[in-house]
Design an enzyme around this catalytic site. Structure first.
Site, PDB file in Angstrom:
ATOM      1  N   CYS A   8     -17.957 -50.623  12.632  1.00 38.82           N
ATOM      2  CA  CYS A   8     -18.645 -51.695  11.903  1.00 38.82           C
ATOM      3  C   CYS A   8     -17.698 -52.208  10.827  1.00 38.82           C
ATOM      4  O   CYS A   8     -16.484 -51.982  10.917  1.00 38.82           O
ATOM      5  CB  CYS A   8     -19.986 -51.220  11.341  1.00 38.82           C
ATOM      6  SG  CYS A   8     -19.869 -49.879  10.142  1.00 38.82           S
ATOM      7  N   ASN A  11     -17.916 -48.996   7.645  1.00 34.08           N
ATOM      8  CA  ASN A  11     -18.006 -47.598   8.112  1.00 34.08           C
ATOM      9  C   ASN A  11     -18.787 -46.723   7.119  1.00 34.08           C
ATOM     10  O   ASN A  11     -18.464 -45.545   6.918  1.00 34.08           O
ATOM     11  CB  ASN A  11     -16.608 -47.025   8.400  1.00 34.08           C
ATOM     12  CG  ASN A  11     -16.595 -45.682   9.122  1.00 34.08           C
ATOM     13  OD1 ASN A  11     -15.728 -44.863   8.916  1.00 34.08           O
ATOM     14  ND2 ASN A  11     -17.569 -45.428   9.985  1.00 34.08           N
ATOM     15  N   CYS A  13     -22.520 -47.622   6.865  1.00 33.71           N
ATOM     16  CA  CYS A  13     -23.930 -47.760   7.272  1.00 33.71           C
ATOM     17  C   CYS A  13     -24.109 -47.635   8.784  1.00 33.71           C
ATOM     18  O   CYS A  13     -24.587 -46.612   9.277  1.00 33.71           O
ATOM     19  CB  CYS A  13     -24.515 -49.103   6.800  1.00 33.71           C
ATOM     20  SG  CYS A  13     -24.653 -49.249   5.000  1.00 33.71           S
ATOM     21  N   ARG A  14     -23.724 -48.677   9.524  1.00 32.61           N
ATOM     22  CA  ARG A  14     -24.082 -48.727  10.944  1.00 32.61           C
ATOM     23  C   ARG A  14     -23.279 -47.764  11.821  1.00 32.61           C
ATOM     24  O   ARG A  14     -23.865 -46.998  12.601  1.00 32.61           O
ATOM     25  CB  ARG A  14     -23.931 -50.167  11.467  1.00 32.61           C
ATOM     26  CG  ARG A  14     -24.914 -51.118  10.826  1.00 32.61           C
ATOM     27  CD  ARG A  14     -24.530 -52.568  11.079  1.00 32.61           C
ATOM     28  NE  ARG A  14     -23.300 -52.916  10.371  1.00 32.61           N
ATOM     29  CZ  ARG A  14     -22.664 -54.052  10.495  1.00 32.61           C
ATOM     30  NH1 ARG A  14     -23.116 -54.981  11.337  1.00 32.61           N
ATOM     31  NH2 ARG A  14     -21.560 -54.289   9.804  1.00 32.61           N
ATOM     32  N   SER A  15     -21.946 -47.785  11.708  1.00 35.24           N
ATOM     33  CA  SER A  15     -21.182 -46.936  12.637  1.00 35.24           C
ATOM     34  C   SER A  15     -21.303 -45.438  12.346  1.00 35.24           C
ATOM     35  O   SER A  15     -21.356 -44.653  13.308  1.00 35.24           O
ATOM     36  CB  SER A  15     -19.718 -47.392  12.755  1.00 35.24           C
ATOM     37  OG  SER A  15     -19.047 -47.354  11.530  1.00 35.24           O
ATOM     38  N   ASP A 126     -26.252 -56.016   9.717  1.00 40.58           N
ATOM     39  CA  ASP A 126     -25.747 -55.316   8.537  1.00 40.58           C
ATOM     40  C   ASP A 126     -26.895 -55.091   7.542  1.00 40.58           C
ATOM     41  O   ASP A 126     -27.491 -56.047   7.063  1.00 40.58           O
ATOM     42  CB  ASP A 126     -24.664 -56.216   7.922  1.00 40.58           C
ATOM     43  CG  ASP A 126     -23.993 -55.592   6.731  1.00 40.58           C
ATOM     44  OD1 ASP A 126     -24.472 -54.543   6.254  1.00 40.58           O
ATOM     45  OD2 ASP A 126     -22.992 -56.161   6.291  1.00 40.58           O
TER      46      ASP A 126
HETATM   47  P1  4NP Z   1     -21.538 -51.322   7.459  1.00 44.22           P
HETATM   48  O1  4NP Z   1     -22.251 -52.014   6.206  1.00 44.22           O
HETATM   49  O2  4NP Z   1     -20.513 -52.315   7.972  1.00 44.22           O
HETATM   50  O3  4NP Z   1     -22.661 -51.120   8.401  1.00 44.22           O
HETATM   51  O4  4NP Z   1     -20.909 -50.048   6.946  1.00 44.22           O
HETATM   52  C1  4NP Z   1     -21.544 -52.578   5.125  1.00 44.22           C
HETATM   53  C2  4NP Z   1     -21.087 -51.770   4.129  1.00 44.22           C
HETATM   54  C3  4NP Z   1     -20.412 -52.314   3.042  1.00 44.22           C
HETATM   55  C4  4NP Z   1     -20.227 -53.672   2.973  1.00 44.22           C
HETATM   56  C5  4NP Z   1     -20.685 -54.486   3.978  1.00 44.22           C
HETATM   57  C6  4NP Z   1     -21.332 -53.935   5.067  1.00 44.22           C
HETATM   58  N1  4NP Z   1     -19.581 -54.233   1.847  1.00 44.22           N
HETATM   59  O5  4NP Z   1     -19.483 -55.469   1.790  1.00 44.22           O
HETATM   60  O6  4NP Z   1     -19.122 -53.493   0.971  1.00 44.22           O
END
Ligand code: 4NP
Length: 156
Positions: A8, A11, A13-15, A126
């Site tokens: 993602c 790294n 939340c989703r992955s 997200d």
């Molecule tokens: P992820 O979520 O891609 O599912 O880990 C996010 C985590 C952090 C951010 C964006 C999405 N950020 O902008 O910091």
């Protein structure tokens, strides 16, 4: 041994959730000798951090232990090591494709929701800037897609 990498943006939340859900299926079906997974982010902002606190809490409520530490995707080593490299949304897939060196790298790249069996989503959205419902939706989609992914790998 087949190796799967979930990817993602951050790294956190989703992955890492995909990794935890898939690991629980590997355990449930006794496939530890055949399958392994890991996760990574297309961005390095959160490198070295554990998964987002909210994501860990929502995962824990369903029995998933999110233990991974954020790391950036490494095009030099990850295309070589992994058999399936799976983006959570279309931007992740575009970024992965842009970092591919050769045709065989491109053939390893997939979109997570393409493995969904029950639900019809075109991305794992997200959840970072939203509320509880976004985190629950991530887990709902991942539970479905991980089952579908397992079936897909077994048909190979
Ligand atoms: P992820 O979520 O891609 O599912 O880990 C996010 C985590 C952090 C951010 C964006 C999405 N950020 O902008 O910091």
């Amino acid at each position: 041994m087949k190796e799967v990498l979930f990817v993602c943006l951050g790294n956190i939340c989703r992955s890492p959730s995909a990794e935890a859900v898939f690991n629980s299926l590997i355990e449930k079906y006794g496939l530890a000798g055949e399958l392994q997974c890991d996760s990574a982010g297309t961005a390095a902002y959160h490198a070295g951090e554990p998964a987002d606190y909210r994501m860990r809490q929502f995962g824990k409520k369903r029995g998933y232990n999110l233990t991974s530490i954020s790391r950036p995707f490494n095009a030099l080593t990850d295309f070589y090591r992994f058999d399936f490299i799976i983006g959570m949304d279309r931007q992740n897939v575009r970024d992965l494709k842009a970092s591919a060196h050769k045709e065989s790298d491109l053939r390893k790249i997939y979109l997570m929701t393409d493995f969904c069996v029950k639900s019809k989503y075109d991305s794992v959205p997200d959840p970072y800037y939203g509320g509880a419902a976004g985190f629950e939706l991530v887990l709902d989609i991942l539970e479905d897609a991980c089952e579908g992914l397992l079936q897909h790998i077994h048909q190979d």
